[in-house]
Design an enzyme around this catalytic site. Sequence first.
Site, mmCIF file in Angstrom:
data_model
loop_
_atom_site.group_PDB
_atom_site.id
_atom_site.type_symbol
_atom_site.label_atom_id
_atom_site.label_comp_id
_atom_site.label_asym_id
_atom_site.label_seq_id
_atom_site.Cartn_x
_atom_site.Cartn_y
_atom_site.Cartn_z
ATOM 1 N N THR A 152 6.609 16.681 -6.822
ATOM 2 C CA THR A 152 7.682 15.704 -7.056
ATOM 3 C C THR A 152 8.319 15.501 -5.678
ATOM 4 O O THR A 152 8.405 16.452 -4.893
ATOM 5 C CB THR A 152 8.732 16.202 -8.068
ATOM 6 O OG1 THR A 152 9.397 17.328 -7.519
ATOM 7 C CG2 THR A 152 8.099 16.583 -9.398
ATOM 8 N N HIS A 153 8.719 14.275 -5.404
ATOM 9 C CA HIS A 153 9.223 13.932 -4.061
ATOM 10 C C HIS A 153 8.211 14.303 -2.969
ATOM 11 O O HIS A 153 8.577 14.628 -1.850
ATOM 12 C CB HIS A 153 10.550 14.620 -3.745
ATOM 13 C CG HIS A 153 11.563 14.502 -4.840
ATOM 14 N ND1 HIS A 153 12.543 13.554 -4.860
ATOM 15 C CD2 HIS A 153 11.708 15.218 -5.992
ATOM 16 C CE1 HIS A 153 13.275 13.681 -5.953
ATOM 17 N NE2 HIS A 153 12.783 14.684 -6.668
ATOM 18 N N SER A 274 -13.909 5.579 13.161
ATOM 19 C CA SER A 274 -13.087 4.856 14.120
ATOM 20 C C SER A 274 -13.985 4.321 15.227
ATOM 21 O O SER A 274 -14.970 4.950 15.586
ATOM 22 C CB SER A 274 -12.040 5.807 14.693
ATOM 23 O OG SER A 274 -11.600 5.341 15.939
ATOM 24 N N LYS A 280 -13.270 10.788 13.479
ATOM 25 C CA LYS A 280 -12.517 10.279 12.338
ATOM 26 C C LYS A 280 -13.392 9.906 11.144
ATOM 27 O O LYS A 280 -14.460 9.349 11.281
ATOM 28 C CB LYS A 280 -11.728 9.020 12.740
ATOM 29 C CG LYS A 280 -10.640 9.242 13.747
ATOM 30 C CD LYS A 280 -9.421 9.942 13.182
ATOM 31 C CE LYS A 280 -8.704 9.159 12.115
ATOM 32 N NZ LYS A 280 -7.918 8.050 12.641
ATOM 33 N N ASN A 282 -12.249 7.771 7.972
ATOM 34 C CA ASN A 282 -11.076 7.069 7.447
ATOM 35 C C ASN A 282 -11.279 6.606 6.001
ATOM 36 O O ASN A 282 -12.363 6.143 5.646
ATOM 37 C CB ASN A 282 -10.765 5.853 8.325
ATOM 38 C CG ASN A 282 -10.363 6.260 9.731
ATOM 39 O OD1 ASN A 282 -9.779 7.318 9.926
ATOM 40 N ND2 ASN A 282 -10.723 5.438 10.709
ATOM 41 N N GLN A 319 -0.559 -27.862 -10.034
ATOM 42 C CA GLN A 319 -1.870 -27.721 -9.401
ATOM 43 C C GLN A 319 -1.938 -26.466 -8.529
ATOM 44 O O GLN A 319 -2.995 -25.902 -8.300
ATOM 45 C CB GLN A 319 -2.156 -28.965 -8.560
ATOM 46 C CG GLN A 319 -3.487 -28.965 -7.871
ATOM 47 C CD GLN A 319 -3.876 -30.374 -7.462
ATOM 48 O OE1 GLN A 319 -4.069 -31.243 -8.299
ATOM 49 N NE2 GLN A 319 -3.975 -30.606 -6.172
HETATM 50 N N1 ARG Z 1 -5.559 -31.193 -10.802
HETATM 51 C C1 ARG Z 1 -4.496 -31.199 -11.748
HETATM 52 C C2 ARG Z 1 -3.868 -29.804 -11.870
HETATM 53 O O1 ARG Z 1 -4.425 -28.898 -11.409
HETATM 54 C C3 ARG Z 1 -5.005 -31.604 -13.079
HETATM 55 C C4 ARG Z 1 -4.012 -32.292 -13.910
HETATM 56 C C5 ARG Z 1 -3.613 -33.563 -13.255
HETATM 57 N N2 ARG Z 1 -2.768 -34.349 -14.085
HETATM 58 C C6 ARG Z 1 -2.105 -35.375 -13.577
HETATM 59 N N3 ARG Z 1 -1.405 -36.050 -14.389
HETATM 60 N N4 ARG Z 1 -2.170 -35.685 -12.301
HETATM 61 O O2 ARG Z 1 -2.810 -29.611 -12.407
#
Ligand code: ARG
Length: 459
Positions: A152-153, A274, A280, A282, A319
Amino acid sequence: MRDGRFDELLNKAFERINASIDFDRRLYREDIRGSIAYAKALYKCGVLSAVEQEIIIKGLQSIEREIEDGSFVFRKEDEDIHMNIERRLHEKIGETAYKLHTGRSRNEQIVLDERLFLMDVTEKIARALVRLFTALFTQAKTHLHTIIPSYTHFRQAQPVSLAHLFLAYYTALRRDRNRLCGFQERLKEMPLGSGAAAGSSIGIDRDFLKDELHFKSLSRNSIDAVSTRDFILEFEFICSSILITLSRMSEDIILFSSDEISYFSLPDELSTSSSLMPQKKNPDSVELIRGKSARVIGNLIRILTLMKGLPYTYNRDLQEDKEGLFDTVDSTVDVLEVMFEVITGLKVNEERIQEVLRQSRGFLFATDLADYLVKKGVFFRNAHKAVGNIVKYALEKGKGLEELSLAEYKSFSRNFDKDVYGVFDYEKSVNRHDTTGGTAFHRIEEELTLIEEELKHLC
Ligand code: ARG
């Protein structure tokens, strides 16, 4: 999507951040599966004729083959995987391709693809965990009677079975696997039919789509369905939790295989040398596992941050959910495999451990000594104080606790008797910790039996 609404081409600088095809192409299989099911649903509700349905499905299948054999040309101008496949379908089968998107939005399509992708990936991770469980189980079984100091610790604490440590790792990872199983249930909500935000107006049979794509239930609100990424948050949290355990295991292994401690040795094939210092060896494999945990945790923070200020429903920011997700998937799968190799190949240096136990000269039994006094009727706080004084005295005299005479013991408490020397026995100390979850050998044996049974049912 430039048609209709716009006159001008896309700005060049914007184009660089607009396209996601470089990374979302990874979802091609899921996208095609979703589109094939959707074509069938369109036929069911009368949007496609039987012949059109067949032409579309065949077209999609041949696109899948093209992507697989490397002949498919991905185009940045088509932005993402959905549009790249649609464009190619049009090239192959003509105008009929344009019927496939009837009543469908990419907003739901991307969620569908991601859910399908995770349905597959979680199976893979669950299996990799079981493989690691088997390795931990084997090490635990082999080293049931190997006693090491617990820490512990990171200071020596009390004697424990080494099996108990291996099973501690198992117990933590087992919880993560349970989390993963619970998550899989929540994941299987089918979003198609949500449209862009409002739902679908063409009478699509959502139950049919659910069964066709092996989902368990239907998403219950179209706004929520296209807005949420909580399934990605949850998945990335589970991976972070796994990686945190693997990182802490790595830390243990790095320390325990150090020149100073040397309880463990790592196999050569998982170590590096190393470039400068020839002596060493590693522990890079485990250091990298520890390092990978940073990026997985980073990815979790990234998606949490991405989501926090978004208005309902879909926004293009979403996205940005994919690269972190893919990175987390790949890192998790990779490190689970490496950790399996590490645990399987880990050598336990019994002699070195014995030497350390001898060198501890009884100090590991200090708590047992206090317990001894408690059994003789001393209140614990007083017993703790008496043993504290004994430890101080022994350190000052340069003696171990085992080396003190009975007279010396008695000078700290008249409750000491010659049976006090019976305390200095590692096995007895371990076996005194006989509660459910304690380190006593037979408790671990019981646990091993349970785990053996459990492992038969996990796959
Ligand atoms: N490439 C877009 C994403 O990853 C797909 C959906 C796009 N939809 C839109 N209305 N532009 O979210």
